[in-house]
Design a protein around this motif. Structure first.
Motif, PDB file in Angstrom:
ATOM      1  N   SER A   1       0.813  -1.206   0.000  1.00 36.34           N
ATOM      2  CA  SER A   1       0.000   0.000   0.000  1.00 36.34           C
ATOM      3  C   SER A   1       0.853   1.266   0.000  1.00 36.34           C
ATOM      4  O   SER A   1       2.041   1.233   0.302  1.00 36.34           O
ATOM      5  CB  SER A   1      -0.908   0.003   1.229  1.00 36.34           C
ATOM      6  N   PHE A   2       0.229   2.360  -0.354  1.00 39.47           N
ATOM      7  CA  PHE A   2       0.769   3.714  -0.360  1.00 39.47           C
ATOM      8  C   PHE A   2       1.582   4.056  -1.598  1.00 39.47           C
ATOM      9  O   PHE A   2       1.562   5.192  -2.047  1.00 39.47           O
ATOM     10  CB  PHE A   2       1.628   4.017   0.889  1.00 39.47           C
TER      11      PHE A   2
ATOM     12  N   ARG B   1      -0.957  -1.471  -8.726  1.00 37.98           N
ATOM     13  CA  ARG B   1      -2.282  -1.919  -8.299  1.00 37.98           C
ATOM     14  C   ARG B   1      -3.283  -0.758  -8.341  1.00 37.98           C
ATOM     15  O   ARG B   1      -2.911   0.410  -8.174  1.00 37.98           O
ATOM     16  CB  ARG B   1      -2.219  -2.513  -6.893  1.00 37.98           C
TER      17      ARG B   1
ATOM     18  N   TYR C   1      -3.050   3.159  -7.120  1.00 36.84           N
ATOM     19  CA  TYR C   1      -1.668   3.577  -6.867  1.00 36.84           C
ATOM     20  C   TYR C   1      -0.907   3.809  -8.166  1.00 36.84           C
ATOM     21  O   TYR C   1      -1.218   3.213  -9.196  1.00 36.84           O
ATOM     22  CB  TYR C   1      -0.936   2.530  -6.020  1.00 36.84           C
TER      23      TYR C   1
ATOM     24  N   HIS D   1      -8.217  -7.274  -7.475  1.00 34.99           N
ATOM     25  CA  HIS D   1      -6.787  -7.007  -7.654  1.00 34.99           C
ATOM     26  C   HIS D   1      -6.098  -8.218  -8.289  1.00 34.99           C
ATOM     27  O   HIS D   1      -5.257  -8.076  -9.185  1.00 34.99           O
ATOM     28  CB  HIS D   1      -6.128  -6.700  -6.309  1.00 34.99           C
TER      29      HIS D   1
ATOM     30  N   SER E   1       0.190  -5.694   1.491  1.00 35.61           N
ATOM     31  CA  SER E   1      -1.122  -5.960   0.886  1.00 35.61           C
ATOM     32  C   SER E   1      -0.968  -6.621  -0.481  1.00 35.61           C
ATOM     33  O   SER E   1      -1.836  -7.401  -0.906  1.00 35.61           O
ATOM     34  CB  SER E   1      -1.930  -4.667   0.773  1.00 35.61           C
TER      35      SER E   1
ATOM     36  N   SER F   1      -1.460   9.343  -1.169  1.00 40.07           N
ATOM     37  CA  SER F   1      -2.273   8.140  -1.351  1.00 40.07           C
ATOM     38  C   SER F   1      -2.829   7.606  -0.034  1.00 40.07           C
ATOM     39  O   SER F   1      -3.652   6.684  -0.036  1.00 40.07           O
ATOM     40  CB  SER F   1      -1.445   7.039  -2.022  1.00 40.07           C
ATOM     41  N   SER F   2      -2.382   8.168   1.085  1.00 39.78           N
ATOM     42  CA  SER F   2      -2.822   7.652   2.379  1.00 39.78           C
ATOM     43  C   SER F   2      -4.334   7.794   2.561  1.00 39.78           C
ATOM     44  O   SER F   2      -4.963   6.963   3.219  1.00 39.78           O
ATOM     45  CB  SER F   2      -2.073   8.330   3.528  1.00 39.78           C
TER      46      SER F   2
ATOM     47  N   PHE G   1      -5.815   4.812   0.993  1.00 31.80           N
ATOM     48  CA  PHE G   1      -5.563   3.620   1.803  1.00 31.80           C
ATOM     49  C   PHE G   1      -6.528   3.538   2.983  1.00 31.80           C
ATOM     50  O   PHE G   1      -7.144   2.501   3.231  1.00 31.80           O
ATOM     51  CB  PHE G   1      -4.119   3.619   2.311  1.00 31.80           C
TER      52      PHE G   1
ATOM     53  N   GLU H   1      -9.060   1.294   0.499  1.00 32.41           N
ATOM     54  CA  GLU H   1      -8.395  -0.005   0.406  1.00 32.41           C
ATOM     55  C   GLU H   1      -8.473  -0.793   1.710  1.00 32.41           C
ATOM     56  O   GLU H   1      -8.687  -2.012   1.693  1.00 32.41           O
ATOM     57  CB  GLU H   1      -6.926   0.165   0.008  1.00 32.41           C
ATOM     58  N   GLY H   2      -8.295  -0.120   2.834  1.00 30.26           N
ATOM     59  CA  GLY H   2      -8.299  -0.832   4.112  1.00 30.26           C
ATOM     60  C   GLY H   2      -9.563  -1.639   4.327  1.00 30.26           C
ATOM     61  O   GLY H   2      -9.524  -2.810   4.732  1.00 30.26           O
TER      62      GLY H   2
END
Length: 271
Positions: free
Chosen positions: A29-30, A54, A57, A72, A95, A180-181, A184, A188-189
């Motif tokens: 991630s990120f 992905r 991102y 994904h 991830s 991008s946080s 996330f 995404e989380g």
């Protein structure tokens, strides 16, 4: 050269470089850059390397605001089809390692071997609770995404992770990762937390698996040692390797070590 695929729920960018045995990279991630330095070394050492951005991102776009882990994995399938690959060695970080597991479960015919660098999911019931994670989630709820970013990655990688990031990828990529946080923490989380993968799914993974754990994780009280141990108990063809001196940010802390670890495992499973 960067290529792009329209896959319906996302637009997926990927690079395809080098010749030789194919290695498919699925980043954490990120940032889409986590595995770029190690991938560069793999290309230099005679491998064909596909680095997938992905959805959400890098140059890829998530058109649904939170694609599933299964989606994904399907995006990765589409990349292999576009590259005319029948199979590949798959390397996933965090991830991205979870996506790699789903890929190996859904399409075992595509995965020649699997290297998982501290898979982010599934959780383990006996994993240590890292207080930085709860503080990161709270900061994100308050809209302070940069602070959440620092708390999260600092908690699993130690206080110098920004220096490591800039050293390997540059300041611009760091700022892109900070930006991008929000994706996330808000999209995404939740999608990954909803993923269901247990012993039954793991039993269908036929590829040999290398579970890689950072030696610094115990000092930092990160959950990945416990998560990898749980996966090891489920996966029928797995082995575990602890890499000293690195944390969850291992692909940037020591790209040469990661590339060498991948190469050694791939060389044993090229049949």
């Amino acid at each position: 050269m960067e290529k792009c695929l329209d896959v319906g729920d996302a637009q997926i960018a990927f690079t395809d470089e080098g010749e030789g045995d194919a290695v498919l990279l699925l980043h954490g991630s990120f940032s889409a850059g986590w595995l770029v330095p190690a991938g560069r070394r793999l290309v230099e050492d005679g491998h064909r390397v596909l680095n997938v951005h992905r959805a959400g991102y890098g140059q890829s776009k998530d058109l649904t605001r939170g694609v599933s882990v299964a989606a994904h994995a399907q995006h990765a399938v589409r990349v292999t089809e576009a590259a005319d690959l029948r199979h590949a060695h798959v390397v996933g970080h965090s991830s991205g390692a979870s996506v790699a597991l789903q890929l190996a479960h859904a399409r075992p015919d595509l995965v020649r071997s699997l290297v998982l660098l501290e898979a982010a999911f599934p959780y383990a019931p006996d994993e240590p609770k890292n207080p930085a994670m709860a503080r990161a989630v709270e900061a994100a709820r308050e809209g302070d995404y940069e602070h959440a970013f620092d708390l999260f990655l600092g908690g699993v990688s130690g206080p110098d992770f920004r220096k490591v990031f800039v050293r390997e990828l540059g300041e611009d990529d760091l700022q892109e990762a900070v930006a991008s946080s929000q994706y996330f923490f808000t999209a995404e989380g939740a999608a990954f937390a909803a993923w269901s993968f247990g012993s039954a799914e793991a039993a269908t993974v036929t590829a040999p698996v290398l579970l890689v754990v950072g030696g610094e994780g115990e000092r930092l009280s990160t959950p990945h040692r416990a998560r990898s141990a749980q996966l090891a108990s489920w996966l029928p063809h797995s082995e575990t390797r602890v890499l000293p001196g690195v944390s969850h940010a291992m692909p940037l802390e020591d790209p040469a070590l990661i590339a060498g670890t991948v190469e050694e495992f791939v060389a044993r499973h090229n049949g």
